[in-house]
Design a protein around this motif. Structure first.
Motif, PDB file in Angstrom:
ATOM      1  N   ILE A 137       0.838  -1.131  -0.131  1.00 29.21           N
ATOM      2  CA  ILE A 137       0.091   0.066  -0.091  1.00 29.21           C
ATOM      3  C   ILE A 137       0.867   1.299  -0.198  1.00 29.21           C
ATOM      4  CG2 ILE A 137      -1.619   1.314   1.406  1.00 29.21           C
ATOM      5  CD1 ILE A 137      -3.004  -1.352   2.119  1.00 29.21           C
ATOM      6  N   ILE A 138       1.909   1.356   0.910  1.00 30.79           N
ATOM      7  CA  ILE A 138       2.802   2.393   0.903  1.00 30.79           C
ATOM      8  C   ILE A 138       3.565   2.701  -0.419  1.00 30.79           C
ATOM      9  CG2 ILE A 138       4.828   3.422   2.327  1.00 30.79           C
ATOM     10  CD1 ILE A 138       3.788   1.736   4.559  1.00 30.79           C
ATOM     11  N   ALA A 162      -4.186   0.469  -8.807  1.00 28.99           N
ATOM     12  CA  ALA A 162      -3.678   0.328  -7.509  1.00 28.99           C
ATOM     13  C   ALA A 162      -4.858   0.687  -6.253  1.00 28.99           C
ATOM     14  CB  ALA A 162      -2.942   1.665  -7.280  1.00 28.99           C
ATOM     15  N   ILE A 163      -6.151   1.397  -6.737  1.00 22.22           N
ATOM     16  CA  ILE A 163      -6.928   1.296  -5.767  1.00 22.22           C
ATOM     17  C   ILE A 163      -7.550  -0.213  -5.589  1.00 22.22           C
ATOM     18  CG2 ILE A 163      -9.466   2.112  -5.566  1.00 22.22           C
ATOM     19  CD1 ILE A 163      -8.599   4.659  -6.912  1.00 22.22           C
ATOM     20  N   ALA A 164      -7.707  -0.940  -6.738  1.00 23.60           N
ATOM     21  CA  ALA A 164      -8.261  -2.207  -6.528  1.00 23.60           C
ATOM     22  C   ALA A 164      -7.577  -3.297  -5.832  1.00 23.60           C
ATOM     23  CB  ALA A 164      -8.320  -2.804  -8.140  1.00 23.60           C
ATOM     24  N   GLY A 165      -6.184  -2.863  -5.829  1.00 25.09           N
ATOM     25  CA  GLY A 165      -5.163  -3.684  -5.244  1.00 25.09           C
ATOM     26  C   GLY A 165      -5.265  -3.243  -3.531  1.00 25.09           C
ATOM     27  N   MET A 166      -5.353  -2.058  -3.456  1.00 25.07           N
ATOM     28  CA  MET A 166      -5.660  -1.883  -2.049  1.00 25.07           C
ATOM     29  C   MET A 166      -7.026  -2.377  -1.382  1.00 25.07           C
ATOM     30  SD  MET A 166      -4.809   2.325  -2.003  1.00 25.07           S
ATOM     31  CE  MET A 166      -2.955   3.001  -1.935  1.00 25.07           C
ATOM     32  N   LEU A 167      -8.150  -2.266  -2.130  1.00 28.07           N
ATOM     33  CA  LEU A 167      -9.107  -3.007  -1.834  1.00 28.07           C
ATOM     34  C   LEU A 167      -9.127  -4.474  -1.286  1.00 28.07           C
ATOM     35  CD1 LEU A 167     -11.944  -1.239  -3.986  1.00 28.07           C
ATOM     36  CD2 LEU A 167     -11.686  -0.993  -1.366  1.00 28.07           C
TER      37      LEU A 167
END
Length: 357
Positions: free
Chosen positions: A104-105, A135-140
């Motif tokens: 995430i970071i 990136a947003i999908a990966g964070m979710l």
């Protein structure tokens, strides 16, 4: 000469790899020192980095502080950057998997262009939009929200998750500040950030009254390893930029850091993330890869012509227009219209028409 040029690229990529190794070592040492509060650990890290960077400032004969006209941007970088470092340390200590916090970071490059579009009015093309969504999908996936996965997946602690997002946001804002401070030497910026960060974080740690004396003997060597790893990470990535473009350096440094963190997590922490976290990490790494490829292509071909039609089409797909024309095209053609690329493809000669009798 081609051999020397190729060796320069290899040196840059090797230095970027070493930067990723130092970054992963810093993250792993932070995880191992979980008994030390994040604020105190970050203060010690910044203090040791200050001691390491002072000889570099003296050797390069640079000033310790910037000019007055840069103080506002430097202040933003110091406050936001050091607050983000403290949040990142907290996330790396308290997330179920340290690789989740790091993924995430490290996803901040995918958001730099989006923030630059909002704050600096810089262009934002389809590639930047796609990478941001990835990136947003990966964070979710890493966050595992209950409305998507129910109670089947292990949801990370909310404070650790918010600290990871804060660390990503602070790195994004720091990158934007560094874009405006390109004229300042990296040793001056490094000393200003670490020295002021030591004072601010030390004051915060004192106000919160969280100073803790380590009880385990192995914590003391970890302090030195954290400070040394942070300084070497900055040094290696800076040297890598002198041999290779920013795109490949960012790809190798960030992706190798995540890979090394997975290895150290298995070897030293004896934990293996679930497949949902791995899927989220793959999405974030892919977004970083696309951003790095576009930056590399832009640095390589923005000021000179590509060598073939495939590169012309690839540049158009990434939204890059060159200052020169493609050599395989007529001079009147450019990369602004993709339909003109098909004019380069050779066609069969037309049969000659016979004159009518």
């Amino acid at each position: 000469m081609p051999y020397l040029e190729q060796s320069r690229h290899y040196k840059g990529l090797l230095l970027a790899l070493l930067s990723g190794l130092c970054s992963s070592s810093l993250t792993t040492c932070t995880r191992l020192a979980r008994s030390i509060p994040a604020a105190q650990l970050t203060t010690i890290r910044k203090a040791l980095q200050t001691l390491f960077i002072v000889p570099l400032v003296l050797f390069s004969k640079q000033s310790f502080f910037t000019e007055k006209e840069d103080w506002l941007l430097v202040a933003v970088r110091v406050i936001v950057g050091n607050a983000g470092s403290m949040c990142a340390s907290y996330a790396e200590q308290n997330m179920p998997y340290v690789s989740d916090a790091s993924a995430i970071i490290f996803s901040s490059p995918a958001f730099v262009t989006l923030f630059a579009y909002v704050l600096l009015s810089e262009p934002c093309g389809p590639v930047e939009t796609i990478t941001t969504l990835m990136a947003i999908a990966g964070m979710l996936l890493i966050s595992k929200p209950a409305f998507l996965f129910g109670n089947e997946a292990e949801t990370p602690p909310i404070l650790a998750l918010l600290a990871s997002f804060a660390g990503c946001l602070s790195r994004t804002i720091t990158y934007l500040c560094l874009r405006k401070l390109k004229h300042v030497h990296y040793t001056t910026l490094g000393f200003t950030s670490t020295f002021c960060g030591t004072l601010l974080l030390g004051l915060l740690t004192t106000i919160l009254q969280v100073w803790t004396l380590p009880t385990e003997a192995f914590i003391w060597p970890l302090f030195a390893a954290i400070g040394l790893s942070g300084m070497l990470e900055l040094t290696f990535v800076t040297l890598a930029m002198q041999f290779e473009h920013a795109g490949p350096v960012s790809i190798v440094a960030l992706k190798s850091a995540i890979v090394f963190i997975y290895i150290w997590q298995f070897v030293f922490l004896h934990t293996v993330p679930d497949w949902i976290s791995i899927g989220g990490t793959i999405l974030i790494v892919s977004s970083i890869f696309l951003i790095g490829v576009k930056n590399w292509l832009m640095n390589m071909y923005q000021d000179r012509s590509p060598s073939n039609v495939f590169l012309c089409l690839l540049l158009w797909m990434f939204g890059i227009t060159t200052t020169n024309h493609c050599p395989d095209m007529p001079l009147r053609q450019s990369l602004t219209d993709p339909k003109e690329l098909f004019d380069v493809i050779p066609s069969f000669p037309q049969p000659k028409q016979l004159p009518l009798k």
